[in-house]
Scaffold this motif. Structure first.
Motif, short mmCIF file in Angstrom:
data_model
loop_
_atom_site.label_atom_id
_atom_site.label_comp_id
_atom_site.label_asym_id
_atom_site.label_seq_id
_atom_site.Cartn_x
_atom_site.Cartn_y
_atom_site.Cartn_z
N ALA A 169 5.23 -0.24 -7.50
CA ALA A 169 4.72 -1.58 -7.23
C ALA A 169 5.92 -2.48 -6.93
O ALA A 169 7.07 -2.09 -7.14
N ARG A 170 5.63 -3.67 -6.44
CA ARG A 170 6.72 -4.59 -6.10
C ARG A 170 7.67 -4.85 -7.26
O ARG A 170 8.85 -5.05 -7.08
N GLY A 171 7.09 -4.88 -8.45
CA GLY A 171 7.91 -5.16 -9.63
C GLY A 171 8.90 -4.05 -9.95
O GLY A 171 9.78 -4.23 -10.79
N ASP A 172 8.76 -2.90 -9.29
CA ASP A 172 9.68 -1.79 -9.53
C ASP A 172 10.88 -1.82 -8.59
O ASP A 172 11.86 -1.10 -8.79
N ARG A 203 0.83 -1.21 0.00
CA ARG A 203 0.00 0.00 0.00
C ARG A 203 0.87 1.26 0.00
O ARG A 203 0.61 2.22 -0.74
N LEU A 204 1.90 1.23 0.83
CA LEU A 204 2.78 2.40 0.91
C LEU A 204 3.53 2.62 -0.42
O LEU A 204 3.73 3.76 -0.84
N LEU A 205 3.92 1.52 -1.04
CA LEU A 205 4.57 1.65 -2.36
C LEU A 205 3.59 2.26 -3.36
O LEU A 205 3.94 3.17 -4.12
N ASP A 206 2.36 1.77 -3.32
CA ASP A 206 1.34 2.27 -4.24
C ASP A 206 1.13 3.77 -4.06
O ASP A 206 0.93 4.51 -5.03
#
Ligand code: SF4
Length: 210
Positions: free
Chosen positions: A89-92, A81-84
């Motif tokens: 995203a995780r892929g980044d 959520r914090l990344l978003d």
């Protein structure tokens, strides 16, 4: 021409292949006999092998051990959520832990286990080449800063240091699990997260001579 002692520059695909070799070694690693016999999976880490931004937590928990992936429980969902919220995203990014195997009963990692596993983390850092590494929580922060100062005093304060042979901007953050337990910690974590894009946009720190 290469100077004496200077390592050749590797392309992203060469680094990705080298990272796969490190993963292959880690997945059968038995340097810590107790951890190796108790684990379901070696949790090597996951994400973009060419990421500018890396996160490092402490060690896998039960969910991570079961799935072989880092940060997959409630704390992992908060991390997503914090990344978003900062457009990632995780892929980044690449997410890993200081220890690749779960300590039985979630006990603290022992110094010998940390030492045994340090090489894997340093190789990850050298091959992924992030410019910013966010430590998540007290344990990873103290270990990577090589300093006993607690996370409440150093969170949100970036500093340049060298891990293995790679200079990075280290950015200590509260652990998402701590943020799930206390609203004030979540607020602080969210505020620290908001600065990440600016840190990643800064020029990478100069690398030490090899
Ligand atoms: S914790 Fe690291 S060093 Fe220890 S057995 Fe697992 S992969 Fe090997």
């Amino acid at each position: 021409m290469l100077q004496p002692g200077q390592a050749p520059v590797q392309s992203a695909s060469e680094r990705r292949e080298a990272l796969k070799s490190v993963w292959a070694a880690a997945r059968v690693c038995v340097r810590c006999p107790e951890l190796a016999s108790a684990r379901a999976h070696v949790v090597f880490g996951a994400g973009n092998a060419d990421a500018d931004l890396m996160f490092v937590g402490e060690a896998p928990g039960a969910n991570e051990d079961a799935q072989g992936l880092p940060f997959v429980g409630h704390a992992g969902k908060l991390l997503d959520r914090l990344l978003d919220e900062i457009g990632l995203a995780r892929g980044d990014v690449f997410i890993a832990n200081t220890l690749k195997c779960r300590p039985p009963g979630n006990r603290d990692p022992q110094p010998i286990e940390i030492e045994n596993c340090r090489e894997y983390l340093y190789r990850q850092v050298e091959l992924i080449e992030p410019s910013v590494i966010c430590t998540l929580g007290n344990f990873a922060t103290k270990l990577l800063r090589d300093d006993p100062t607690g996370i409440s005093r150093v969170h949100g304060r970036p500093e340049v240091l060298t891990l293995g042979s790679r200079a990075v901007r280290l950015y200590p953050l509260y652990h998402p699990a701590a943020a799930l337990r206390a609203g004030a910690v979540l607020e602080a974590l969210r505020a620290d997260f908001a600065r990440i894009p600016d840190l990643v946009a800064m020029p990478a720190p100069p690398q030490p001579p090899r």
